[in-house]
Enzyme design. Structure first.
Site, PDB file in Angstrom:
ATOM      1  N   HIS A  72       0.816  -1.220   0.000  1.00  0.00           N
ATOM      2  CA  HIS A  72       0.000   0.000   0.000  1.00  0.00           C
ATOM      3  C   HIS A  72       0.847   1.266   0.000  1.00  0.00           C
ATOM      4  O   HIS A  72       0.364   2.334  -0.325  1.00  0.00           O
ATOM      5  CB  HIS A  72      -1.063  -0.022   1.113  1.00  0.00           C
ATOM      6  CG  HIS A  72      -0.587   0.313   2.496  1.00  0.00           C
ATOM      7  ND1 HIS A  72      -0.315  -0.625   3.452  1.00  0.00           N
ATOM      8  CD2 HIS A  72      -0.376   1.504   3.102  1.00  0.00           C
ATOM      9  CE1 HIS A  72       0.052  -0.045   4.569  1.00  0.00           C
ATOM     10  NE2 HIS A  72       0.025   1.250   4.386  1.00  0.00           N
ATOM     11  N   ASP A  96       1.218  -7.673   2.314  1.00  0.00           N
ATOM     12  CA  ASP A  96       1.340  -6.232   2.048  1.00  0.00           C
ATOM     13  C   ASP A  96       2.806  -5.787   1.879  1.00  0.00           C
ATOM     14  O   ASP A  96       3.362  -5.127   2.747  1.00  0.00           O
ATOM     15  CB  ASP A  96       0.663  -5.460   3.188  1.00  0.00           C
ATOM     16  CG  ASP A  96       0.335  -4.029   2.808  1.00  0.00           C
ATOM     17  OD1 ASP A  96       0.896  -3.535   1.814  1.00  0.00           O
ATOM     18  OD2 ASP A  96      -0.469  -3.404   3.517  1.00  0.00           O
ATOM     19  N   SER A 125       3.861   2.306   8.517  1.00  0.00           N
ATOM     20  CA  SER A 125       3.683   1.311   7.471  1.00  0.00           C
ATOM     21  C   SER A 125       4.988   1.085   6.753  1.00  0.00           C
ATOM     22  O   SER A 125       5.667   2.033   6.375  1.00  0.00           O
ATOM     23  CB  SER A 125       2.651   1.782   6.465  1.00  0.00           C
ATOM     24  OG  SER A 125       1.405   1.339   6.870  1.00  0.00           O
TER      25      SER A 125
HETATM   26  N1  ARG Z   1      -4.742   0.607   7.411  1.00  0.00           N
HETATM   27  C1  ARG Z   1      -3.437   0.635   6.846  1.00  0.00           C
HETATM   28  C2  ARG Z   1      -2.851   2.041   6.981  1.00  0.00           C
HETATM   29  O1  ARG Z   1      -3.345   2.811   7.731  1.00  0.00           O
HETATM   30  C3  ARG Z   1      -3.424   0.139   5.448  1.00  0.00           C
HETATM   31  C4  ARG Z   1      -4.080   0.991   4.422  1.00  0.00           C
HETATM   32  C5  ARG Z   1      -4.041   0.512   3.010  1.00  0.00           C
HETATM   33  N2  ARG Z   1      -4.936  -0.553   2.727  1.00  0.00           N
HETATM   34  C6  ARG Z   1      -6.219  -0.400   2.329  1.00  0.00           C
HETATM   35  N3  ARG Z   1      -6.950  -1.464   2.128  1.00  0.00           N
HETATM   36  N4  ARG Z   1      -6.768   0.780   2.123  1.00  0.00           N
HETATM   37  O2  ARG Z   1      -2.277   2.667   6.154  1.00  0.00           O
HETATM   38  N1  GLU Z   2      -1.235   1.405   7.556  1.00  0.00           N
HETATM   39  C1  GLU Z   2      -0.672   2.473   8.336  1.00  0.00           C
HETATM   40  C2  GLU Z   2       0.328   3.301   7.529  1.00  0.00           C
HETATM   41  O1  GLU Z   2       0.260   3.401   6.350  1.00  0.00           O
HETATM   42  C3  GLU Z   2      -0.059   1.925   9.554  1.00  0.00           C
HETATM   43  C4  GLU Z   2      -1.146   1.488  10.408  1.00  0.00           C
HETATM   44  C5  GLU Z   2      -1.298   2.374  11.597  1.00  0.00           C
HETATM   45  O2  GLU Z   2      -1.872   3.467  11.506  1.00  0.00           O
HETATM   46  O3  GLU Z   2      -0.818   1.919  12.633  1.00  0.00           O
HETATM   47  O4  GLU Z   2       1.157   3.965   8.032  1.00  0.00           O
END
Ligand code: ARG
Ligand code: GLU
Length: 722
Positions: A87, A223, A656
């Site tokens: 991502h 990921d 991330s």
């Molecule tokens: N929750 C994760 C973060 O905050 C992954 C986001 C990307 N993935 C998604 N399905 N949108 O960035």
């Molecule tokens: N998916 C998040 C990022 O892109 C990390 C997840 C979180 O917020 O801990 O940084």
């Protein structure tokens, strides 16, 4: 009685143990030696603080970088190969994708360096060194100064320090406030701008489970994506050139394929973006009860429109995949955050702390003079501020992010130059427009525009209406409902805004003259854009800015006072997208009474979720075959392929892609998410509920090796198998 004493004693023992293993905190690398390393070693870390951060010898920090604008990445070979999340590489993977070469759907692998793809706007930043420069930054600052005087002096000091720090080198320097301006650190960075795409699994692996599984555990997402940093012949940063060569880093992470067990030490080393752990209850109340509900509602409406359009047309799906992921990510996180804050009774807990704080203040005359009015000041400010903050949300979330508005803003900046524009301005806009149109679908934009203009009208607050609603479309004179009137207006707007058509835009920009500026200003899009900005600048931001200066000062004083209340406690500063260390251990959790979540998932779970009808759950045949034959190579554990695991490291957005490191300093995972129940950790951490979610590095290697057959990449890595 005795039994009671024993159980109290036991509780005390348990509490003191859990105190030792407190996992909350994002710690400053240069202060580990002083505050954390002893505890880390007790928990299973076998190396020294110098192995993590040092300026005298190579250390882990030489292998950790800011990837792009908001992620972390780490080096995994001596040829500049880096790994981050899928991502995080998404924008780049998407930009190389089209219906003919759909790397989002099919993945991409470079089987030789020649096949790697160049990214025009991608860069990575390494930390060269950091220093506490609080004394220099605060020289000349006095307690009784106004905030403006204070800022002026601090900014001057910062300028001098940065100039000094960069005068004999090609590094970038920046200074960031910590603890709300009670402390300042200088960061010297080396920035590389030739970063090429090396590998990415299909979305059905890299984004498996999509937005349904996002922020959730159990999770089965592979990921990760791979890139390579290039440098000039002297191993120095250089913009893209065919002559560039793979960067030779001082340090890269060895990769352990020995696996992870519950209780194993874990450390996350990366760039957490932003947390707000020290806010007063009034602020938490505003976020939870006023801001979050509004922004969730705004995004819900955008998401409904996007889902409909993306499902109806694969072309639209590609165009909007990245935008959709961004919108839905925040939308889901804030919902989890609110649930978590509620369950934790976070506001009541803060109020409790504030009572104690006030008692501490009241107990001493000089404290009373300094800190006596902090809490009442906060209360007053937040009550005045709330409606403005809601309006501000509507302006930035609903209006400012509209594609038509963004494009108009870009074009308006050209028109503002009048006769002073240059060919470079024209070319810049052309490049921007090319990217814009590649991912643009007018009818989608139109639907969202209509909904957002209506939502602003209905919810932003009557004091904050731009005059557009009166002069361009005087709603009060319409005999129909506002909904119907705005729908008609939307049709007119999109007809009238000629430059939203790529051909018309090109014709316009290719024949641009001074006169053209008038044509821009005559469009209804320009007028609407100008009207919203004027209303923001006159009705919203003067108040939010005045109060944010007051809050800056209050926050700084409150932070300092909180630290004085308990001088034995070691505080960690809120995240501010600077390099930090979080440490904890591989751990499971109980999200609710009676429910237990194991700490890892396996490929069997991926196969169980397989659903060819849903894009994000459509497991590639090749992966199913590998599963059927258990062809896992050296990456399996007891015949099973592990996919993800949870641990108790305190992380946030920006983490991330961060390396998850074991007690020997080897890479065991890539951080990519948090559990839903724990997303309130940006505001209040709870050791029982907060877990970070990591990709098991063995799954990444298995995909690279067995699924993609990119053994060329495996050979570059340093793999530790025993
Ligand atoms: N929750 C994760 C973060 O905050 C992954 C986001 C990307 N993935 C998604 N399905 N949108 O960035
Ligand atoms: N998916 C998040 C990022 O892109 C990390 C997840 C979180 O917020 O801990 O940084």
């Amino acid at each position: 009685m005795i039994r009671k004493t024993i159980s109290l004693l036991m509780i005390a023992v348990i509490l003191s143990i859990s105190n030792i293993y407190a996992h909350e905190g994002m710690w400053i690398p240069i202060l580990l030696k002083k505050y954390n390393i002893a505890e880390m070693q007790k928990m299973g870390f076998k190396l020294s603080a110098e192995d993590i951060y040092s300026i005298n010898k190579t250390s882990m920090k030489d292998a950790v970088m800011i990837f792009g604008g908001g992620c972390t990445g780490e080096l995994i070979s001596d040829q500049g190969l880096l790994i981050t999340n899928h991502h995080c590489g998404y924008g780049s993977i998407q930009s190389h994708s089209s219906l003919e070469h759909d790397y989002l759907t099919n993945g991409f692998w470079a089987y030789s360096k020649k096949e790697e793809l160049v990214n025009e706007t991608l860069s990575v930043r390494f930390l060269v060194r950091m220093d506490d420069v609080s004394t220099q930054v605060l020289t000349g600052v006095l307690d009784n100064m106004t905030e403006e005087q204070r800022h002026r002096i601090i900014n001057n000091n910062i300028e001098v320090i940065i100039e000094e720090a960069t005068k004999d080198n090609s590094y970038k320097a920046l200074i960031e406030p910590f603890f709300y301006g009670n402390q300042y650190f200088l960061f010297i960075e080396e920035v590389f701008t030739d970063v090429r795409l090396v590998g990415a699994p299909p979305s059905a692996i890299g984004k498996f489970g999509g937005d349904t599984d996002n922020w959730m555990w159990p999770r089965h997402t592979g990921d990760f994506s791979l890139f390579r940093i290039y440098a000039d012949k002297d191993n120095k940063p250089a913009d893209y050139s065919e002559d560039n060569v793979p960067y030779k880093p001082k340090k890269h992470f060895p990769i352990s394929i020995k696996g992870v067990k519950k209780g194993d030490f874990t450390m996350v080393f990366g760039y957490p973006g932003s947390t707000q752990e020290y806010l007063p209850s009034f602020a938490v109340d505003m976020i939870k009860n006023k801001i979050n509900p509004e922004r969730i509602a705004i995004r819900q409406n955008i998401i409904d429109i996007l889902i409909g359009d993306m499902n109806s047309d694969p072309g639209i799906r590609i165009k909007y995949a990245s935008k959709y992921a961004g919108v839905s990510n925040g939308w889901k996180k804030w919902q989890g955050e609110n649930k978590g804050l509620k369950k934790l009774k976070a506001i009541a807990k803060k109020q409790e702390q504030e009572k104690k704080f006030q008692a501490w203040v009241n107990a001493d005359k000089s404290r009373l003079a300094k800190y006596g009015s902090i809490l009442t000041d906060y209360e007053e400010i937040y009550s005045v501020l709330a409606p403005y903050k809601i309006a501000e949300q509507y302006f930035f979330e609903a209006i400012w992010k509209l594609e038509t508005i963004k494009f108009t803003a870009r074009i308006a900046s050209l028109s503002r130059k009048g006769a002073g524009y240059t060919q470079k301005d024209i070319d810049g806009l052309k490049t921007y427009a090319k990217k814009f149109f590649k991912n643009y679908n007018l009818s989608t934009d139109k639907k969202i525009f209509n909904k957002m203009i209506l939502m602003y009208r209905q919810n932003a607050g009557s004091d904050f209406m731009p005059d557009f609603y009166d002069f361009m479309i005087p709603l009060k004179y319409f005999k129909v409902s506002e909904e119907v009137a705005l729908r008609a207006y939307t049709e007119f707007y999109f007809d009238d805004t000629f430059y939203l058509d790529e051909e018309k835009f090109n014709e316009f920009i290719n024949n641009y003259t001074v006169e053209s500026a008038k044509k821009i200003k005559a469009t209804s899009s320009y007028k609407l854009y100008a009207s919203f900005i004027t209303s923001y600048l006159t009705k919203i931001s003067p108040v939010t800015q005045t109060y944010s200066a007051k809050l800056d000062s209050l926050d700084r004083i409150y932070m300092k006072a909180q630290m004085l209340v308990d001088t034995s406690k070691v505080f960690y500063p809120d995240a501010n997208f600077t390099l930090r260390v979080g440490y904890g251990q591989v751990d499971d959790y109980e999200p609710r009474d009676g429910v237990f979540y194991k700490h890892y998932t396996t490929l069997a779970g991926v196969i169980k979720k397989d659903n060819p009808k849903i894009y994000d759950y459509n497991v590639p045949q090749k992966l199913k075959d590998l599963y059927a034959t258990k062809n896992y190579g050296q990456y399996a554990e007891n015949g099973e392929m592990h996919v993800c695991f949870t641990a108790s490291n305190h992380t946030t957005g920006g983490n991330s892609g961060s390396p998850v490191i074991n007690g020997n300093g080897e890479l065991i995972g890539i951080n990519f998410d948090r559990n839903w129940e724990g997303t309130m950790s940006d505001i209040m951490y709870n050791p029982d509920q907060c877990r970070n979610i990591s990709l098991d590095i063995r799954y990444a290697l298995f995909i690279i090796d067995k699924f993609a057959g990119a053994t060329n990449l495996i050979e570059e890595m340093t793999i530790i198998s025993e």
